[in-house]
Enzyme design. Structure first.
Site: not given
Ligand SMILES: Cc1cc2nc3c(=O)[nH]c(=O)nc-3n(C[C@H](O)[C@H](O)[C@H](O)COP(=O)(O)OP(=O)(O)OC[C@H]3O[C@@H](n4cnc5c(N)ncnc54)[C@H](O)[C@@H]3O)c2cc1C
Ligand code: SF4
Ligand code: SF4
Ligand code: FES
Lengths: 552, 251
Positions: A328, A348
């Site tokens: 990740h 994000r």
């Protein structure tokens, strides 16, 4: 000196670097680097831990001989057992059950309940855990669980999404079972009383997951796995199904006909073993994050050490897709206390930008996970624009204050309460200051190959959950693994129950397969330096280990 | 020598303080903590869990998720010169100089056995299964002990009234660490009570969405069978094409 001076959670030198990020924030607010071209992506992916040379090698023995896997996994495959045949007395069995389940995360616990639903009495089921029942990766799932249950969605679209995500390497019939059972699992969870997020209008709240064409991610605030597992575990307890804790399985047992027939369990505290005889065995031991593949930190729980895969392999089960590891991009890189822990992608998607030490946005924030992760590595190790943490780690900034700037004050507290709480514990205010991130080891994509009923190629042996291989192919999509655990936990429980009702099983218990495996190791010239399963990682201080003596 | 190291080796090197044990050479700042009364000099800035490992403890109990989700690492401590008995999760709390600490590897707690299908959604359910609820003396010790900062006493008061929804919402972030229960003078096991309340609310206080019911019917009636037959017969090429042609639903 005894204490580091922290200023709002950061040492002074990092404060100075944060000032640089603060200065460029307004300029970056309306600017985003463009997404990479195909060629640029291919170039940067060479830096990805899964593709960078040197991390993998061929398996030299057994049914998957010649296939490649991460060195850390192959090391354990090419390792000697923890026990010798002579020291184990197989004539006395401590438990004689219909179904033995090894590992009580979402997969194993679901399997127990569904086997019980199928008519196997609670005293004929045994669930054993290496740690406490529930100390598992399942507890940590924040994001959610996929299920195609809205009118504009369908199991077939879910299927296509997962196929594309898995680079078209998934086993189609197994994947069909996953997506088609998904609505049923949602229904089951509601029936058990799980609190799945629901909108004012009575519909499920459904969010985007990466790589899908429909919003179908169901969540329970930002504690999805916690809610799912604690409810399922509570139901398990209500049924009085037998349960052991701190009793890891250290070897499977077989009968004279080559069928898996139970396991040797080891009391983690007193050191003695017990023998479980079972007509069917379900392995649900989860993933391998704590092997720290390629030296990466991990999001996984303490017991994620690949045990089940090793035991199954020795018993003759085929593996698939173990070569691919999911990293990740945004694991925490600072403070030390939370290195490796997951900072969800949603940060994000809501506007947080990766920024280098000069305060520049250097990558489109929503590239695919592997591209995004590789670009962080490039920034830190090729371009030398990473930030060096007090522990010597490198990372890039994730400029979280942008979320508030773009969506309004209060957004972080509302949308990320768990994460905000975590940083606050370490005096960091992610609403006002950026946080440091670096890629982290997240998920075991492959594992022991199964069919749509949870069966392996070895009679009597079933697997479910992260340990399994096939359903996700070479890459799993977010929200499909908690689903996988419940779908195939349920299926393995049901089909194992049907199997034990049918099968006449009463043979002798043997460790013949282990002996043969040891012979294979010897023939391949592998020295008895390593032993597996490792059960837990080793984190004790170097100084203490160097002075430890074994006298008691 | 240095130039020869690959990037992967350099990454592994820089991560080693969390992937292997800590090397004292790398440490600048130190604190002294007292593990069950014994003094240990440990690197500053570690969690209680990491510091105990540095000191030589290898956990079997008291370590699970290592991320604040599972409740395995309940810890009780006092600071030098402070009368207060404090509680924390060892994986989420930084060591401080002069901490006296012990971990609580197990909290004995009575859990009611019930069949969720047979319970009636009425206010008496929690008191029926946990009559000790009535013994709460509203001392607020549980709330002070909770490492998740939940208003434990408040949800216990709601439980006495039988308000499932209020208990469910206030207790939702409970990680079942047991710290409230071991501090409670009335001997309540708050987290099991809350678990029952949440299941009651989830089962009876919320409606199953219509769209889920419809989808279940469709699957039962094999609505997608033809489409499946076709899709499963398709070649990988064709599936790739279908994948590329998907239309993304608007945000
Ligand atoms: C931080 C994090 C976030 C995630 N977020 C999501 C998400 O949003 N959505 C999603 O779908 N998935 C998510 N995942 C992935 C998902 O949670 C896991 O893949 C899944 O829950 C694994 O479940 P499991 O039952 O297979 O294994 P686990 O839940 O890990 O359970 C395995 C159990 O087996 C025990 N065990 C291991 N070895 C032995 C042995 N030798 N003997 C006995 N017992 C043993 C372990 O201790 C553990 O208790 C996330 C994972 C992590 C780590
Ligand atoms: S309510 Fe009790 S069991 Fe739950 S987190 Fe708080 S102290 Fe722990
Ligand atoms: S500690 Fe016990 S008695 Fe005190 S408020 Fe909490 S539940 Fe009530
Ligand atoms: S180890 Fe799980 S909460 Fe600390």
């Amino acid at each position: 000196m005894t204490e580091i001076k922290f200023i709002r959670g950061y040492p002074e030198y990092l404060r100075e670097l944060i000032d640089i990020v603060n200065k460029t924030r307004m300029k970056r607010k309306d600017y985003e680097p463009p997404a990479m071209s195909k060629e640029e992506r291919e170039e940067v992916l060479k830096l990805h831990p899964d593709y960078a040379p040197g991390g993998k090698r061929k398996i030299s023995i057994g049914q998957n001989k010649g296939d490649i896997g991460p060195n850390e996994v192959v090391d354990l495959i090419e390792a000697y057992p923890l026990i010798e045949e002579e020291e184990i007395d197989l004539s006395k069995t401590d438990y004689n059950v219909d179904i033995l389940i090894i590992g009580g995360g979402l997969a194993g616990t679901s399997a127990a309940i569904w086997a019980n639903n199928q008519g196997i009495p609670p005293e004929k089921i045994l669930l054993t855990n290496k740690l406490r029942h529930g100390d598992a990766n399942s507890m940590m799932a924040e994001g959610g669980t996929q299920a195609a249950d809205r009118p504009n969605d369908s199991p077939l679209m879910h299927f296509l999404d997962a196929m594309g995500g898995g680079h078209f390497t998934n086993k189609p019939d197994v994947l069909k079972a996953l997506v088609e059972d998904a609505p049923l699992i949602m229904h089951w969870l509601l029936e058990l009383g799980a609190m799945i997020d629901i909108e004012e209008n009575g519909e499920f709240t459904e969010k985007w997951g990466g790589g899908t064409c429909r919003k179908r991610l169901h969540s329970c605030r930002d504690y999805t796995g916690l809610e799912e597992l604690r409810v399922i575990r509570d139901e398990f307890r209500n049924r009085k199904i037998q349960c052991l804790e701190y009793y890891p399985a250290i070897e499977l047992l077989k009968d004279g006909k080559g069928r898996v027939a139970g396991a040797v369990l080891w009391n983690f505290e007193t050191g003695d073993y017990i023998i479980v005889k079972a007509k069917a065995t379900i392995l649900a031991t989860g993933g391998f994050g704590r092997l720290h593949i390629r030296g990466f930190p991990t999001t996984n729980h303490y017991g994620a050490t690949c045990d089940g895969v090793i035991l199954a392999y020795r018993a003759g089960a085929k593996l698939r897709d173990v070569d691919t590891v999911q990293y990740h991009p945004t694991g925490a890189a600072y403070p030390q206390q939370i290195i490796g822990l997951l900072l969800t992608e949603k940060l994000r998607s809501m506007g947080a930008q990766p920024v280098n030490k000069d305060g520049e946005a250097f990558v489109f924030p929503l590239e695919p996970r592997d591209v995004e992760a590789s670009s962080f590595i490039r920034e830190c190790y090729i371009r030398e624009k990473g930030v060096i943490t007090p522990t010597g780690m490198r990372g890039v900034w994730l400029d979280t204050p942008l979320i508030e700037l773009k969506n309004g004050e209060g957004t972080i507290e509302n949308a990320f309460p768990g994460m905000h709480r975590m940083f606050t514990r370490f005096d960091i205010d992610m609403r006002k200051d950026p946080v440091l991130v670096f890629p982290t080891l997240h998920y075991q994509n492959g594992g022991v190959e199964t069919d749509s009923e949870g069966r392996t190629n070895v009679e009597g042996l079933y697997v479910a959950g992260e340990i399994s291989g096939g359903v996700h192919g070479k890459n799993r999509l977010m929200g499909n693994s908690t689903l996988d655990c419940m779908v195939f936990g349920r299926r393995s429980g049901i089909y194992a129950a049907e199997y034990v009702k049918r099968a006449k099983r009463n043979g002798k218990l043997l460790l013949e397969h282990m002996k043969k495996y040891v012979n294979m190791l010897k023939e391949a010239g592998i020295k008895p330096e390593r032993r597996a399963p490792i059960l837990l990682p080793e984190y004790r201080g170097k100084a203490v280990l160097a002075r430890m003596i074994d006298i008691f | 020598m240095k130039e020869k190291k690959s990037i992967m080796d350099r990454i592994a090197e820089s991560n080693k303080s969390v992937t292997t044990g800590i090397d004292e050479k790398d440490i600048e700042f130190w604190v002294t903590i007292y593990i069950m009364g014994k003094a240990y000099k440990v690197p500053a800035g570690l969690t209680i869990m990491q510091a105990m490992e540095y000191a030589g403890y290898r956990f079997v109990r008291s370590a699970g998720c290592r991320a604040g989700f599972c409740g395995a690492c309940a810890t009780v401590y006092r600071k030098a010169g402070d009368y207060k008995l404090l509680t924390a999760m060892a994986c989420q709390t930084r060591v401080e100089d002069g901490m006296f600490l012990v971990q609580i590897p197990f909290a004995p707690g009575n859990k009611a056995i019930y069949d969720i299908n047979k319970e009636k959604y009425n206010v008496g359910v929690l008191l029926k299964h946990y009559p000790e609820l009535a013994r709460c003396v509203s001392c607020n010790t549980c709330t002070k002990a909770c490492p998740q900062d939940l208003e434990v006493m408040d949800y216990i008061q709601e439980a006495i009234k039988g308000d499932f929804k209020a208990v469910a919402q206030e207790s939702f972030d409970c990680i079942q660490c047991g710290l409230c229960a071991i501090r409670c003078p009335a001997e309540l096991v708050q987290y099991h009570i809350a678990q029952l309340a949440r299941r009651m609310y989830g089962r009876y206080g919320c409606q199953e969405p219509d769209h889920l019911k419809i989808r279940l019917k469709e699957i039962e009636k094999a609505k997608f069978k033809k489409a499946w037959d076709k899709l499963l017969k398709a070649s990988i090429k064709e599936i790739e094409k279908l994948y590329a042609e998907r239309e993304r639903e608007p945000d």
